[in-house]
Design a protein around this motif. Structure first.
Motif, short mmCIF file in Angstrom:
data_model
loop_
_atom_site.label_atom_id
_atom_site.label_comp_id
_atom_site.label_asym_id
_atom_site.label_seq_id
_atom_site.Cartn_x
_atom_site.Cartn_y
_atom_site.Cartn_z
N UNK A 166 0.85 -1.18 0.00
CA UNK A 166 0.00 0.00 0.00
C UNK A 166 0.89 1.24 0.00
N UNK A 167 0.31 2.39 -0.29
CA UNK A 167 1.07 3.63 -0.23
C UNK A 167 1.52 3.95 1.19
N UNK A 168 0.72 3.58 2.18
CA UNK A 168 1.13 3.80 3.57
C UNK A 168 2.36 2.96 3.90
N UNK A 169 2.40 1.72 3.40
CA UNK A 169 3.57 0.86 3.64
C UNK A 169 4.79 1.38 2.89
N UNK A 170 4.59 1.90 1.68
CA UNK A 170 5.68 2.51 0.93
C UNK A 170 6.23 3.72 1.69
N UNK A 171 5.33 4.56 2.21
CA UNK A 171 5.76 5.73 2.98
C UNK A 171 6.54 5.30 4.22
N UNK A 172 6.10 4.22 4.86
CA UNK A 172 6.76 3.73 6.06
C UNK A 172 8.19 3.29 5.77
N UNK A 173 8.41 2.61 4.64
CA UNK A 173 9.76 2.16 4.30
C UNK A 173 10.63 3.34 3.89
N UNK A 174 10.07 4.31 3.16
CA UNK A 174 10.84 5.51 2.81
C UNK A 174 11.35 6.21 4.06
N UNK A 175 10.49 6.37 5.05
CA UNK A 175 10.89 7.12 6.24
C UNK A 175 11.81 6.30 7.14
N UNK A 176 11.66 4.99 7.13
CA UNK A 176 12.46 4.15 8.01
C UNK A 176 13.87 3.91 7.48
N UNK A 177 14.05 3.95 6.15
CA UNK A 177 15.32 3.51 5.58
C UNK A 177 16.00 4.50 4.65
N UNK A 178 15.27 5.50 4.12
CA UNK A 178 15.85 6.30 3.05
C UNK A 178 15.91 7.78 3.38
N UNK A 179 14.82 8.36 3.85
CA UNK A 179 14.75 9.81 4.00
C UNK A 179 15.03 10.27 5.43
N UNK A 180 15.41 11.55 5.55
CA UNK A 180 15.81 12.11 6.82
C UNK A 180 14.64 12.70 7.60
N UNK A 181 13.41 12.56 7.07
CA UNK A 181 12.22 13.06 7.75
C UNK A 181 11.13 12.00 7.72
N UNK A 182 10.13 12.11 8.62
CA UNK A 182 8.95 11.26 8.49
C UNK A 182 8.25 11.49 7.16
N UNK A 183 7.56 10.45 6.66
CA UNK A 183 6.84 10.52 5.39
C UNK A 183 5.37 10.23 5.65
N UNK A 184 4.50 11.11 5.17
CA UNK A 184 3.06 11.00 5.41
C UNK A 184 2.36 10.67 4.09
N UNK A 185 1.52 9.63 4.10
CA UNK A 185 0.76 9.26 2.90
C UNK A 185 -0.49 10.12 2.80
N UNK A 186 -0.55 10.97 1.76
CA UNK A 186 -1.74 11.78 1.50
C UNK A 186 -2.24 11.55 0.07
N UNK A 187 -2.01 10.33 -0.44
CA UNK A 187 -2.42 10.01 -1.82
C UNK A 187 -3.92 9.77 -1.95
N UNK A 188 -4.57 9.34 -0.86
CA UNK A 188 -5.97 8.98 -0.94
C UNK A 188 -6.21 7.65 -1.65
#
Length: 262
Positions: A166-188
């Motif tokens: 899901x997009x929420x799971x994609x956002x979770x992996x981005x924030x946990x492993x790649x990016x320096x900030x939290x990632x919020x799913x607002x795709x709907x």
């Protein structure tokens, strides 16, 4: 005459049997050992639900169990990110757990073996928000296993293969492993699951504190290099990754200890 060779093509494995959706499993057996210096981070779930990790810190386990970015965890001890462990844990219920069941089992293990207790607070932080771009999402829907676990892999930094996520799971992996900030799913895009591959040129400024730093040259120095992460998400996925501020949950550690003996 040369005898003919008969080749046998193995039958594909049947889909793993899922745990009952209403099950509330726990890890009945778990082993935690110090990680080896030469090991690389991994977190795998077998077809029978066996969780196996290598070179995972307490920070890694909490991030995964509670879908958090490192900036959303406060009060960790000095060894929180530096001490690495190898973990093997077997569920008490047969079958492959779904994401909710897996995280719930790991949360219970953290409380039992690391004596983790915490409370939550709200704090406004700089985040990245994922939204759908003007041209619409360029994603392939996966309807093969709506209750199954997502799959994430790649060929090093700058390569990301996603399956049944899901997009929420994609956002979770981005924030946990790649990016320096939290990632919020607002795709709907709700709970729909997708398959896609993302390729980009990493930027060291986007690495998490204490995380790996890439020496990749900027895309402008190499005409054949993939675009940066923001452009790759826009061009390859039809999504936007934008900087903004939003209130997010903070997990404040009240108590934690090194893992209890096996």
């Amino acid at each position: 005459a040369t005898p003919e060779t008969a080749w046998t093509i193995p039958e594909p494995l049947p889909p793993p049997k899922p745990m009952p959706a209403d099950a509330a499993p726990e890890f009945e057996v778990s082993t935690i050992k110090p990680g080896k210096p030469e090991e690389r981070f991994s977190l795998l779930v077998g077809r029978n639900g066996l969780l196996t990790t290598t070179a995972t810190s307490l920070s890694d386990l909490i991030k995964f169990a509670y879908d958090l970015h490192p900036r959303q965890i406060a009060g960790g001890p000095a060894w929180f990110e530096t001490e690495k462990y190898d973990l093997t844990a077997k569920p008490d219920t047969a079958g492959l757990p779904n994401v909710r069941q897996l995280k719930a089992m790991l949360q219970k293990l953290l409380a039992d073996r690391f004596q983790l207790t915490f409370h939550r607070e709200k704090k406004e932080l700089s985040v990245y928000a994922i939204t759908v771009g003007q041209t619409g999402a360029k994603l392939t829907r996966n309807e093969s296993n709506p209750n199954g676990l997502p799959g994430f892999g790649g060929r090093g930094r700058g390569s990301f293969i996603v399956r049944n996520a899901t997009m929420a799971e994609f956002a979770s992996v981005l924030q946990a492993n790649i990016l320096e900030r939290p990632v919020v799913d607002q795709t709907g895009l709700a709970s729909a699951r997708y398959d896609f591959t993302l390729t980009w040129t990493p930027d060291a400024s986007q690495s998490q504190p204490g995380g790996p730093v890439t020496n990749a040259a900027p895309a402008s120095d190499n005409p054949d290099a993939p675009p940066d992460l923001f452009a790759a998400i826009r061009q390859q996925l039809g999504l936007k990754l934008e900087s903004t501020k939003a209130p997010v949950d903070i997990l404040v550690i009240d108590r934690v200890g090194k893992p209890s003996a096996n």
